[in-house]
Design a protein around this motif. Sequence first.
Motif, PDB file in Angstrom:
ATOM      1  N   CYS A   1      -6.544  -8.035  -0.725  1.00 22.45           N
ATOM      2  CA  CYS A   1      -6.075  -9.250  -0.046  1.00 22.45           C
ATOM      3  C   CYS A   1      -4.609  -9.185   0.368  1.00 22.45           C
ATOM      4  CB  CYS A   1      -6.336 -10.474  -0.927  1.00 22.45           C
ATOM      5  SG  CYS A   1      -5.313 -10.543  -2.408  1.00 22.45           S
ATOM      6  N   HIS A   2      -3.981  -8.029   0.264  1.00 23.63           N
ATOM      7  CA  HIS A   2      -2.575  -7.914   0.694  1.00 23.63           C
ATOM      8  C   HIS A   2      -2.303  -6.460   1.061  1.00 23.63           C
ATOM      9  CE1 HIS A   2       1.927  -9.048  -0.023  1.00 23.63           C
ATOM     10  NE2 HIS A   2       1.876  -7.881   0.615  1.00 23.63           N
ATOM     11  N   THR A   3      -2.310  -6.158   2.354  1.00 28.36           N
ATOM     12  CA  THR A   3      -1.909  -4.823   2.807  1.00 28.36           C
ATOM     13  C   THR A   3      -1.062  -4.938   4.077  1.00 28.36           C
ATOM     14  OG1 THR A   3      -3.548  -4.137   4.480  1.00 28.36           O
ATOM     15  CG2 THR A   3      -4.261  -4.049   2.172  1.00 28.36           C
ATOM     16  N   HIS A   4      -0.366  -3.851   4.335  1.00 25.67           N
ATOM     17  CA  HIS A   4       0.357  -3.675   5.606  1.00 25.67           C
ATOM     18  C   HIS A   4      -0.179  -2.360   6.184  1.00 25.67           C
ATOM     19  CE1 HIS A   4       3.685  -6.473   4.120  1.00 25.67           C
ATOM     20  NE2 HIS A   4       3.108  -6.121   2.986  1.00 25.67           N
ATOM     21  N   LEU A   5      -1.452  -2.320   6.494  1.00 21.98           N
ATOM     22  CA  LEU A   5      -2.146  -1.060   6.743  1.00 21.98           C
ATOM     23  C   LEU A   5      -1.806  -0.433   8.097  1.00 21.98           C
ATOM     24  CD1 LEU A   5      -4.141   0.042   4.621  1.00 21.98           C
ATOM     25  CD2 LEU A   5      -6.003  -0.699   6.092  1.00 21.98           C
TER      26      LEU A   5
ATOM     27  N   VAL B   1      -4.738  -7.463   6.586  1.00 25.24           N
ATOM     28  CA  VAL B   1      -3.729  -6.582   7.170  1.00 25.24           C
ATOM     29  C   VAL B   1      -2.625  -7.443   7.774  1.00 25.24           C
ATOM     30  CG1 VAL B   1      -3.269  -4.749   8.843  1.00 25.24           C
ATOM     31  CG2 VAL B   1      -5.514  -4.867   7.722  1.00 25.24           C
ATOM     32  N   LYS B   2      -1.402  -7.194   7.342  1.00 23.57           N
ATOM     33  CA  LYS B   2      -0.268  -7.957   7.868  1.00 23.57           C
ATOM     34  C   LYS B   2       0.404  -7.185   8.996  1.00 23.57           C
ATOM     35  CE  LYS B   2       0.571  -9.512   3.152  1.00 23.57           C
ATOM     36  NZ  LYS B   2      -0.051 -10.838   3.180  1.00 23.57           N
ATOM     37  N   SER B   3       0.892  -7.907   9.986  1.00 24.19           N
ATOM     38  CA  SER B   3       1.754  -7.283  10.993  1.00 24.19           C
ATOM     39  C   SER B   3       3.171  -7.293  10.416  1.00 24.19           C
ATOM     40  CB  SER B   3       1.657  -8.058  12.303  1.00 24.19           C
ATOM     41  OG  SER B   3       2.241  -9.344  12.142  1.00 24.19           O
TER      42      SER B   3
ATOM     43  N   ASP C   1       2.749 -14.093  -3.234  1.00 20.79           N
ATOM     44  CA  ASP C   1       2.505 -12.716  -3.632  1.00 20.79           C
ATOM     45  C   ASP C   1       3.765 -12.053  -4.186  1.00 20.79           C
ATOM     46  OD1 ASP C   1       0.605 -13.786  -1.820  1.00 20.79           O
ATOM     47  OD2 ASP C   1      -0.068 -11.794  -1.233  1.00 20.79           O
ATOM     48  N   HIS C   2       3.601 -11.196  -5.158  1.00 17.46           N
ATOM     49  CA  HIS C   2       4.633 -10.496  -5.940  1.00 17.46           C
ATOM     50  C   HIS C   2       4.967 -11.315  -7.198  1.00 17.46           C
ATOM     51  CE1 HIS C   2       5.454  -7.053  -3.394  1.00 17.46           C
ATOM     52  NE2 HIS C   2       5.571  -7.840  -2.347  1.00 17.46           N
ATOM     53  N   LEU C   3       5.905 -12.298  -7.054  1.00 16.08           N
ATOM     54  CA  LEU C   3       6.168 -13.288  -8.118  1.00 16.08           C
ATOM     55  C   LEU C   3       6.802 -12.730  -9.387  1.00 16.08           C
ATOM     56  CD1 LEU C   3       2.846 -15.346  -7.801  1.00 16.08           C
ATOM     57  CD2 LEU C   3       5.119 -16.039  -7.013  1.00 16.08           C
TER      58      LEU C   3
ATOM     59  N   THR D   1      -3.335  -3.904  -3.213  1.00 13.85           N
ATOM     60  CA  THR D   1      -2.586  -2.639  -3.133  1.00 13.85           C
ATOM     61  C   THR D   1      -1.197  -2.820  -2.537  1.00 13.85           C
ATOM     62  OG1 THR D   1      -3.407  -2.108  -0.913  1.00 13.85           O
ATOM     63  CG2 THR D   1      -4.689  -1.269  -2.806  1.00 13.85           C
ATOM     64  N   ASP D   2      -1.016  -3.845  -1.650  1.00 15.72           N
ATOM     65  CA  ASP D   2       0.230  -3.972  -0.894  1.00 15.72           C
ATOM     66  C   ASP D   2       0.457  -2.709  -0.054  1.00 15.72           C
ATOM     67  OD1 ASP D   2       2.579  -5.020   0.109  1.00 15.72           O
ATOM     68  OD2 ASP D   2       3.773  -4.625  -1.687  1.00 15.72           O
ATOM     69  N   SER D   3      -0.620  -2.010   0.284  1.00 19.73           N
ATOM     70  CA  SER D   3      -0.486  -0.725   0.977  1.00 19.73           C
ATOM     71  C   SER D   3       0.519  -0.822   2.128  1.00 19.73           C
ATOM     72  CB  SER D   3      -1.856  -0.303   1.517  1.00 19.73           C
ATOM     73  OG  SER D   3      -1.762   0.983   2.074  1.00 19.73           O
TER      74      SER D   3
ATOM     75  N   LEU E   1       2.873 -16.152   1.309  1.00 20.55           N
ATOM     76  CA  LEU E   1       4.300 -15.867   1.159  1.00 20.55           C
ATOM     77  C   LEU E   1       4.566 -14.676   0.245  1.00 20.55           C
ATOM     78  CD1 LEU E   1       7.169 -16.916   1.894  1.00 20.55           C
ATOM     79  CD2 LEU E   1       7.118 -18.235  -0.221  1.00 20.55           C
ATOM     80  N   HIS E   2       5.482 -13.785   0.693  1.00 17.05           N
ATOM     81  CA  HIS E   2       6.074 -12.784  -0.198  1.00 17.05           C
ATOM     82  C   HIS E   2       7.164 -13.518  -0.976  1.00 17.05           C
ATOM     83  CE1 HIS E   2       4.156  -9.988   2.585  1.00 17.05           C
ATOM     84  NE2 HIS E   2       4.490  -8.975   1.812  1.00 17.05           N
ATOM     85  N   ALA E   3       6.919 -13.745  -2.262  1.00 17.28           N
ATOM     86  CA  ALA E   3       7.757 -14.690  -2.995  1.00 17.28           C
ATOM     87  C   ALA E   3       8.314 -14.080  -4.284  1.00 17.28           C
ATOM     88  CB  ALA E   3       6.938 -15.930  -3.349  1.00 17.28           C
TER      89      ALA E   3
HETATM   90 ZN   LIG Z   1       3.622  -7.017   1.241  1.00 19.77          ZN
END
Ligand SMILES: [Zn+2]
Length: 413
Positions: A81-85, A150-152, A274-276, A326-328, A251-253
């Motif tokens: 649920c969190h990648t930058h692929l 996938v995040k832009s 996310d992160h936290l 993964t935060d790939s 949010l990347h928080a």
């Molecule tokens: Zn990220």
Amino acid sequence: MRAMVQTNDAARVDAVWLNARLATLVQDRPGLGIVESGALAARDGKIVFAGPGDELPSWSRAAERLVDCEGRWITPALIDCHTHLVYGGDRAHEFELRLAGATYEQIAREGGGILSTVRATRAASEDELMRSALRRLDALIAEGVGTVEVKSGYGLQLAAERKSLTVTRQLAQHRDVTLRATFLGAHALPPEFADKREAYVDYVADTMIPKLASEGLIDAVDGFCERIAFTRDEVARVFAAAQQVGLPVKLHADQLSNSGGAALAAKFGALSADHLEYADEDGLAAMAKAGVVAVLLPGAYYVLKERHAPPVDLMRKHRLPIAVATDSNPGTSPMTSILLALNMAATLFGLTVDECLAGATRNAAHALGLAGEIGTLEVGKWADLAIWDIERPAELVYRLGFNPLHARVWRGR
Ligand SMILES: [Zn+2]
């Protein structure tokens, strides 16, 4: 038997998996919601039965495809649920620099970090982005992943963001996988706006979000709230623009410092924060109240050699749903293994096996706003399954670098 099915089309079934052990992950069942000697049936890609094999309706036996699982385990297909692929180039050289002692922040301040990937992504063609992303996507799929976010955020200008988001949409046409595209324009300040923070935030909020949303390229909007990225007020402006076009936010928080990100995510009813690592109890309590999922990203924690683990005990205390991803990404988590992410979440953050597995299924679905469709083995959800050659679910978390996937099923196929 065939005749019986024809007289009752409502009971038609495409496939049945028999003799399986199910980890259903259904919310109100204890632990993993395990069903020993289970069976699962699917019609038109959706689950029509999941439960004890001896309760399998007799009409299910007339399915076109009967699969004997020989006692293997079935879980919901995993969800990253969190990648930058999707990105250009890689950051192997920065890896070398970090090994020589430079910090993530130093590299970022010197124009490296995210900005070096921005240059490479802007320069890459759609084809190049597609080819490199497919290899990473295939690595995830090979581990039973059925849905990937996938995040832009490596374009940071309209054309390049559109290019990345278009590639994400196209990836879904090349593989049997569900992809969710998240717009992360507020990822970093692009060089051409170096002295014009406010103008860039305006550009993200007033131009990029409405335009890309109207083109149907984004499913959610994300921001990076951190002292090396954007302030709470700047992210709030971006989130308000997202809400104006009806898009959920994430949010990347509080990754590198307590920036009040958890509270901000709660204020906007974000799908996830996310992160936290540095989130405080007030922020986490607010998240719990607002139904925000806490997404843990142990890959970045590991790569950055962080020492401050996310406050998992407080998350449990406030009954926050916890997801793991993964935060790939090329800089801080060049990881394309969701199973390794689960192992790290257990080893580095102390998550239990049940928490890890819920984190890559049910809670990850919540973090994407897809809880009604995927993430558990329940009637009415997509038949997205992972079938494993394991004796117990703990094996999915316990091993490093070993993939016990027997088969993956996406939408019943
Ligand atoms: Zn990220």
